[in-house]
Design a protein around this motif. Structure first.
Motif, PDB file in Angstrom:
ATOM      1  N   VAL A 104      44.170  44.044  11.433  1.00 42.73           N
ATOM      2  CA  VAL A 104      45.784  43.347  11.851  1.00 42.73           C
ATOM      3  C   VAL A 104      46.850  44.339  11.424  1.00 42.73           C
ATOM      4  CG1 VAL A 104      47.282  41.583  10.635  1.00 42.73           C
ATOM      5  CG2 VAL A 104      45.058  41.295  10.863  1.00 42.73           C
ATOM      6  N   GLY A 105      46.504  45.418  10.340  1.00 46.65           N
ATOM      7  CA  GLY A 105      47.489  46.366  10.035  1.00 46.65           C
ATOM      8  C   GLY A 105      47.649  47.344  11.363  1.00 46.65           C
ATOM      9  N   ARG A 106      46.350  47.462  11.978  1.00 51.30           N
ATOM     10  CA  ARG A 106      46.288  48.853  12.947  1.00 51.30           C
ATOM     11  C   ARG A 106      47.224  48.019  14.090  1.00 51.30           C
ATOM     12  NH1 ARG A 106      40.271  49.528  13.302  1.00 51.30           N
ATOM     13  NH2 ARG A 106      39.987  47.973  11.693  1.00 51.30           N
ATOM     14  N   ILE A 107      46.887  46.680  14.507  1.00 52.32           N
ATOM     15  CA  ILE A 107      47.398  46.413  15.725  1.00 52.32           C
ATOM     16  C   ILE A 107      49.181  46.191  15.644  1.00 52.32           C
ATOM     17  CG2 ILE A 107      47.398  43.888  15.552  1.00 52.32           C
ATOM     18  CD1 ILE A 107      46.354  45.713  18.508  1.00 52.32           C
ATOM     19  N   LYS A 108      49.462  45.921  14.354  1.00 50.83           N
ATOM     20  CA  LYS A 108      51.033  46.030  14.001  1.00 50.83           C
ATOM     21  C   LYS A 108      51.538  47.419  14.109  1.00 50.83           C
ATOM     22  CE  LYS A 108      51.330  41.375  11.961  1.00 50.83           C
ATOM     23  NZ  LYS A 108      52.355  40.603  11.019  1.00 50.83           N
ATOM     24  N   ALA A 109      50.837  48.252  13.769  1.00 53.47           N
ATOM     25  CA  ALA A 109      51.216  49.766  13.677  1.00 53.47           C
ATOM     26  C   ALA A 109      51.348  50.024  15.167  1.00 53.47           C
ATOM     27  CB  ALA A 109      50.480  50.567  13.065  1.00 53.47           C
ATOM     28  N   ILE A 110      50.547  49.492  15.924  1.00 51.37           N
ATOM     29  CA  ILE A 110      50.476  50.127  17.366  1.00 51.37           C
ATOM     30  C   ILE A 110      51.969  49.502  17.960  1.00 51.37           C
ATOM     31  CG2 ILE A 110      49.659  49.590  19.730  1.00 51.37           C
ATOM     32  CD1 ILE A 110      46.621  49.380  18.699  1.00 51.37           C
ATOM     33  N   ALA A 111      52.149  48.210  17.654  1.00 52.99           N
ATOM     34  CA  ALA A 111      53.353  47.560  18.109  1.00 52.99           C
ATOM     35  C   ALA A 111      54.477  48.472  17.678  1.00 52.99           C
ATOM     36  CB  ALA A 111      53.428  46.220  17.700  1.00 52.99           C
ATOM     37  N   TYR A 150      45.468  48.362  25.498  1.00 46.91           N
ATOM     38  CA  TYR A 150      45.647  46.887  25.620  1.00 46.91           C
ATOM     39  C   TYR A 150      46.865  46.350  25.215  1.00 46.91           C
ATOM     40  CZ  TYR A 150      43.686  42.011  25.751  1.00 46.91           C
ATOM     41  OH  TYR A 150      43.243  40.777  26.282  1.00 46.91           O
ATOM     42  N   TYR A 151      47.451  46.484  24.137  1.00 46.85           N
ATOM     43  CA  TYR A 151      48.789  46.006  23.577  1.00 46.85           C
ATOM     44  C   TYR A 151      49.814  46.405  24.634  1.00 46.85           C
ATOM     45  CZ  TYR A 151      52.933  45.176  21.090  1.00 46.85           C
ATOM     46  OH  TYR A 151      54.019  44.742  20.684  1.00 46.85           O
ATOM     47  N   ILE A 152      49.934  47.494  24.978  1.00 45.99           N
ATOM     48  CA  ILE A 152      51.082  48.049  25.915  1.00 45.99           C
ATOM     49  C   ILE A 152      50.798  47.209  27.270  1.00 45.99           C
ATOM     50  CG2 ILE A 152      51.966  49.812  27.435  1.00 45.99           C
ATOM     51  CD1 ILE A 152      52.236  50.124  24.500  1.00 45.99           C
ATOM     52  N   SER A 153      49.620  47.027  27.593  1.00 47.15           N
ATOM     53  CA  SER A 153      49.353  46.162  28.935  1.00 47.15           C
ATOM     54  C   SER A 153      50.141  44.752  28.670  1.00 47.15           C
ATOM     55  CB  SER A 153      48.031  46.010  29.158  1.00 47.15           C
ATOM     56  OG  SER A 153      47.607  45.062  30.114  1.00 47.15           O
ATOM     57  N   LYS A 154      49.696  44.203  27.406  1.00 46.39           N
ATOM     58  CA  LYS A 154      50.267  42.878  27.564  1.00 46.39           C
ATOM     59  C   LYS A 154      51.816  42.761  27.333  1.00 46.39           C
ATOM     60  CE  LYS A 154      46.259  41.075  24.548  1.00 46.39           C
ATOM     61  NZ  LYS A 154      46.044  40.494  23.148  1.00 46.39           N
ATOM     62  N   ARG A 155      52.517  43.754  26.978  1.00 49.24           N
ATOM     63  CA  ARG A 155      53.920  43.903  26.656  1.00 49.24           C
ATOM     64  C   ARG A 155      54.232  44.087  28.129  1.00 49.24           C
ATOM     65  NH1 ARG A 155      56.940  41.749  24.060  1.00 49.24           N
ATOM     66  NH2 ARG A 155      58.358  43.311  23.107  1.00 49.24           N
ATOM     67  N   GLU A 156      53.741  44.917  28.882  1.00 47.99           N
ATOM     68  CA  GLU A 156      54.152  45.169  30.041  1.00 47.99           C
ATOM     69  C   GLU A 156      54.088  44.215  30.963  1.00 47.99           C
ATOM     70  OE1 GLU A 156      53.283  49.084  31.343  1.00 47.99           O
ATOM     71  OE2 GLU A 156      54.535  50.002  30.075  1.00 47.99           O
ATOM     72  N   ARG A 157      52.994  43.342  30.906  1.00 48.77           N
ATOM     73  CA  ARG A 157      52.992  41.806  31.831  1.00 48.77           C
ATOM     74  C   ARG A 157      53.783  40.956  31.424  1.00 48.77           C
ATOM     75  NH1 ARG A 157      47.417  40.092  30.882  1.00 48.77           N
ATOM     76  NH2 ARG A 157      47.027  41.757  29.267  1.00 48.77           N
ATOM     77  N   GLY A 158      54.745  41.248  30.505  1.00 48.49           N
ATOM     78  CA  GLY A 158      55.911  40.352  30.099  1.00 48.49           C
ATOM     79  C   GLY A 158      55.821  39.410  29.079  1.00 48.49           C
TER      80      GLY A 158
END
Length: 561
Positions: free
Chosen positions: A347-354, A323-331
């Motif tokens: 919060v820590g998990r999603i920041k680690a994904i980024a 989902y995070y990758i999708s958001k970034r690739e949608r610009g």
């Protein structure tokens, strides 16, 4: 703040004075790109103040008061005061510069407001930001409850505030339509339709029976399917019905989403494999004991996270990553996650994904945590819902207090603190009820303007004489109106729409003080004067700003109450 606003002219005059002082050798320091002006709380200190002399003291190797004296002298000797509309400039304390405007100059903000109308307060401080704002994101297995309701109001308002600050904002609802909870939902619906016991860990609210009845009315054959096929049939039909209900309830609440993003879609068209390849290429994916992991501990997470389990099934973290990758690739160059009180660990998990994706988690991601809401009625906390069987739903809250009161109250408090909503207070038409207080101020001004028209008072840009507004109450009100663009920009920057509600409450109070001390309408047989017209224009501008502020909160500005 528009380029030709009074505040901009004053700031530019001080900036020009500094540059001239540097050219002539009076000071030697780095000149700032812009000057910050504040509104003094004490009206004796003028209309604006700046601490720029204190800021520059160390770099210039001079006492702040010496720098202030240089600025004031340069302003006076180079005729910079008049173009900026400044009538007086003074030094206070260790080096503060207090600025008093000419009445006509200060009053020109009314022209700015009446010219801009609904656009007054909008700016460009976040221009170039493409923001994905994700909020509510409830499971499609039940009604929108009170925990979601706070974000439904605050998230929508934050989207409006960010847009007003120049950002391009997409409001997104993430539909959690995969996983075990969906199967339990289907089993619960099937059990309710067949009149058998629902799963112990399933869904038990009355709404399940309502949904099941609606499903079998349209699809009576579902009751004859075997257990697995029946579960799937009821799950999919219930999912569609419940999602449609969520959309309807949120739209009725004034909360609009640009995108309803299905978790299932992350596993279509090979997108998850694409996500995995991207994370692998950055060197953060590894396999252990038959499972595929993301090495999030490289970026501060307390443990690595499983993406694909040893049995081949996807962990929930797989969806988070895709989902995070999708958001970034949608610009989107900023992803804001608005999370519930129980999601601190997320919060820590999603920041680690980024970080694993090669992004900057401190720049590209923000996570806002919303604390719980309690509802008090008759002195008692309400906990049980008639329909959901657990917590009060959005619909039930709206039934009790109305949309405007619910939205306004949920927005007016900082979201990082728990809040209590008093149903009895919100039903009262008194000044103790904040939403009534602000809406009444707007309605009162509209009534004043209707009366002005009936009395033959001309008002509007053609009839406005700013130089006539010299009373202290008029200057206070004008000064507060001039602050509105800064309030909007600050609310956007801090992600705190509650600043707008507190501002318009102050503005309503300031208008009432003005109205009590400055007669807008002539008495008895008195003939209307230019001063009546100027005050009517000031009233008109105040109504516009209150309306603009309420609009950022998604709350109506009634003309009659």
């Amino acid at each position: 703040m528009s380029a030709d606003s009074v505040q901009s002219k004053v700031a530019l005059a001080i900036l020009n004075a500094l540059e001239l002082a540097k050219k002539t050798g009076l000071i030697n320091c780095q000149i700032p790109e812009k000057i910050i002006l504040d509104r003094p709380k004490n009206r004796d200190h003028g209309d604006y103040a700046t601490s720029i002399a204190l800021t520059l003291a160390k770099d210039a190797n001079l006492q702040p008061r010496v720098i202030a004296e240089v600025i004031v002298k340069t302003l006076n000797e180079n005729n910079l005061l008049v173009p900026a509309g400044i009538s007086k400039v003074e030094i206070a304390g260790p080096g503060f510069i207090n600025i008093t405007l000419e009445s006509a100059s200060q009053g020109s903000v009314i022209i700015e407001i009446l010219t801009a109308g609904k656009k007054y307060g909008q700016g460009e401080s976040l221009a170039g930001k493409k923001i994905n704002l994700e909020f509510v994101s409830a499971n499609p297995t039940g009604p929108i409850h009170l925990g979601h309701t706070r974000w439904a109001a605050v998230g929508d308002s934050l989207g409006r505030v960010l847009s007003a600050a120049g950002a391009q904002v997409s409001r997104e609802f993430y539909v959690n339509d995969r996983g075990n909870q969906m199967d339990l939902f289907g089993q619960s619906l099937r059990a309710a339709a067949l009149g058998i016991d629902r799963p112990e860990n399933g869904y038990h609210g009355e709404y399940i029976a309502d949904l099941a009845n609606e499903i079998i009315k349209k699809n009576p054959e579902f009751t004859k399917l075997d257990e697995e096929s029946g579960m799937v049939a009821f799950r999919e039909a219930g999912y569609k019905l419940q999602l449609d209900l969520q959309r309807e309830v949120l739209e009725n609440f004034g909360t609009h989403f640009d995108t309803w993003f299905s978790e299932r879609s992350l596993y279509e068209d090979n997108f998850f494999n694409h996500t995995l390849d991207k994370l692998k290429s950055n060197g953060h994916v590894y396999e252990e004991e038959g499972a595929i992991w993301l090495r999030t501990t490289d970026f501060g997470d307390d443990k690595d996270r499983v993406m694909i389990k040893s049995d081949g099934s996807f962990a929930y973290f797989a969806s988070d990553s895709a989902y995070y990758i999708s958001k970034r690739e949608r610009g989107f160059n900023l992803c804001i996650y608005m999370l519930g009180a129980d999601h601190h660990g997320y919060v820590g998990r999603i920041k680690a994904i980024a970080a694993c994706a090669g992004d900057d988690p401190e720049k590209d991601i923000e996570a806002l945590i919303g604390q719980m809401v309690k509802i008090i009625e008759g002195g008692q906390e309400l906990k049980l819902s008639k329909r959901a069987g657990t917590i009060i739903t959005l619909e039930e809250l709206v039934e009790k207090v109305g949309i405007d009161a619910a939205r306004y109250t949920l927005i007016r408090y900082p979201t990082d603190t728990p809040m209590v909503m008093d149903v009895d207070l919100l039903k009262k038409n008194t000044n103790d009820n904040p939403v009534y207080y602000v809406q009444y101020a707007h309605a009162r001004i509209c009534a004043v303007l209707r009366n002005a028209k009936d009395l033959g008072i001309d008002y509007g840009l053609k009839f406005y004489s700013p130089e006539l507004l010299v009373h202290v109450r008029e200057r206070e009100l004008i000064g507060l109106l001039a602050e509105y663009p800064k309030i909007v920009a600050a609310a956007a920057f801090a992600r705190q729409p509650h600043r707008v509600s507190r501002y318009i409450e102050d503005l309503a109070a300031q208008y009432h003080r003005f109205y009590n001390d400055c007669r807008v309408l002539p008495l008895g047989e008195e003939k209307p004067t230019k001063l009546n017209s100027a005050r009517a224009c000031l009233s008109m501008a105040t109504a516009q700003v209150i309306s603009n502020g309420l609009d950022l909160l998604g709350v109506n500005a009634p003309e009659r109450m």
